[in-house]
Design a protein around this motif. Structure first.
Motif, short mmCIF file in Angstrom:
data_model
loop_
_atom_site.label_atom_id
_atom_site.label_comp_id
_atom_site.label_asym_id
_atom_site.label_seq_id
_atom_site.Cartn_x
_atom_site.Cartn_y
_atom_site.Cartn_z
N SER A 37 0.83 -1.20 0.00
CA SER A 37 0.00 0.00 0.00
C SER A 37 0.86 1.24 0.00
O SER A 37 1.93 1.29 0.59
N ASP A 58 -0.44 4.00 1.27
CA ASP A 58 -0.96 4.82 2.36
C ASP A 58 0.02 4.84 3.52
O ASP A 58 0.84 3.97 3.70
N VAL A 63 0.64 -2.57 8.43
CA VAL A 63 -0.31 -1.52 8.05
C VAL A 63 -1.42 -2.12 7.18
O VAL A 63 -2.62 -1.91 7.42
N ASN A 64 -1.02 -2.86 6.16
CA ASN A 64 -2.01 -3.46 5.25
C ASN A 64 -2.98 -4.37 6.01
O ASN A 64 -4.19 -4.35 5.76
N LYS A 69 -5.50 -2.39 8.25
CA LYS A 69 -6.51 -1.70 7.45
C LYS A 69 -7.49 -2.70 6.84
O LYS A 69 -8.71 -2.46 6.81
N ARG A 123 -9.81 -4.08 9.64
CA ARG A 123 -10.83 -3.09 10.03
C ARG A 123 -12.05 -3.20 9.11
O ARG A 123 -13.19 -3.22 9.57
N GLU A 124 -11.81 -3.32 7.81
CA GLU A 124 -12.94 -3.43 6.88
C GLU A 124 -13.53 -4.83 6.86
O GLU A 124 -14.73 -4.99 6.61
N LEU A 163 -5.17 1.38 14.84
CA LEU A 163 -4.93 2.34 13.75
C LEU A 163 -4.58 3.71 14.31
O LEU A 163 -3.65 4.37 13.83
N VAL A 192 -2.40 5.39 11.55
CA VAL A 192 -2.76 4.82 10.26
C VAL A 192 -4.16 5.28 9.90
O VAL A 192 -5.08 5.24 10.73
N GLU A 193 -4.34 5.72 8.67
CA GLU A 193 -5.64 6.20 8.21
C GLU A 193 -6.69 5.09 8.28
O GLU A 193 -6.44 3.96 7.86
N ASP A 194 -7.85 5.43 8.80
CA ASP A 194 -8.95 4.47 8.90
C ASP A 194 -9.64 4.34 7.54
O ASP A 194 -10.17 5.32 7.02
N PRO A 195 -9.68 3.13 6.96
CA PRO A 195 -10.31 2.96 5.65
C PRO A 195 -11.82 2.79 5.72
O PRO A 195 -12.49 2.81 4.68
#
Length: 202
Positions: A20, A22, A37-38, A41, A44-45, A84, A89-92
């Protein structure tokens, strides 16, 4: 169902090999590997997908098992969000139910809710499939981190997913249906269903 499994397997491969772009902050790069990180994220989804599918199933069939487990999935989402935020780390996760940043997850959500529409039994099979995959993915993610706070969260999520699997498996069994494992091993499923619900901690 074969199409759904193919999509899920394809997604797992993409997550494994993706890199990623991001999260370019120096702090994050030093603190987490790109795999970590990947994985956070994605998870989370993935937990959001579980929650949203169960909300959809509860709205259709009013079976309390979907309502109870959807609330548990929200707690799982919250635990990943803590990580996150800890690592900047940006929340997707998108705010609307049934909408996903990851378009492959979006397709899987669409396919699973279509299966839910068929019958209550199919909806319960969907639940077992989601938990089956969730356990397998987390086991893979555990191999890509050595950070104790992440591993602790992963174990709590796996514990919850094992409890969810027991619920869905028993519901199916009570209706004369045996769930056929798709992602974890048959022996792991046997161990899960032959043991009692666990206390997973906060």
């Amino acid at each position: 169902m074969k199409n759904i499994v193919f999509l899920i397997i394809s997604l797992s491969l993409i997550v494994t090999i993706s890199c990623s772009s991001d999260g370019d902050s120096n702090t994050q790069q030093i603190t987490l590997s790109q795999d970590e990180v990947n994985d956070l994220k994605f998870l989370r989804e993935e937990e959001k997908l579980a929650r949203d599918v169960y909300i959809y199933a509860y709205d259709k069939y009013s079976d309390v098992v979907f309502n109870n487990i959807s609330q548990s999935e929200q707690q799982h989402m919250d635990k990943i969000l803590v990580l996150l935020n800890t690592y900047n780390v940006e929340d997707p996760a998108l705010p609307n139910t049934g909408e996903f940043s990851n378009q492959i997850l979006q397709g899987i959500y669409n396919d699973l809710t279509a299966q839910v529409d068929i019958s209550l039994i199919e909806a319960l099979k969907v639940g077992a499939t989601i938990e089956d995959l969730d356990i397998k993915d987390i086991e893979n993610f555990e191999n890509r981190t050595d950070k104790s706070n992440i591993l602790n969260t992963y174990e709590k999520l796996k514990c919850g997913s094992r409890n969810h699997m027991r619920n869905y498996y028993n519901q199916l069994s009570n209706n004369g249906v045996t769930y056929v494992v798709q992602f974890i091993s048959a022996s792991e499923l046997t161990t899960i269903i032959n043991s009692s619900n666990e206390q997973c901690g906060n």
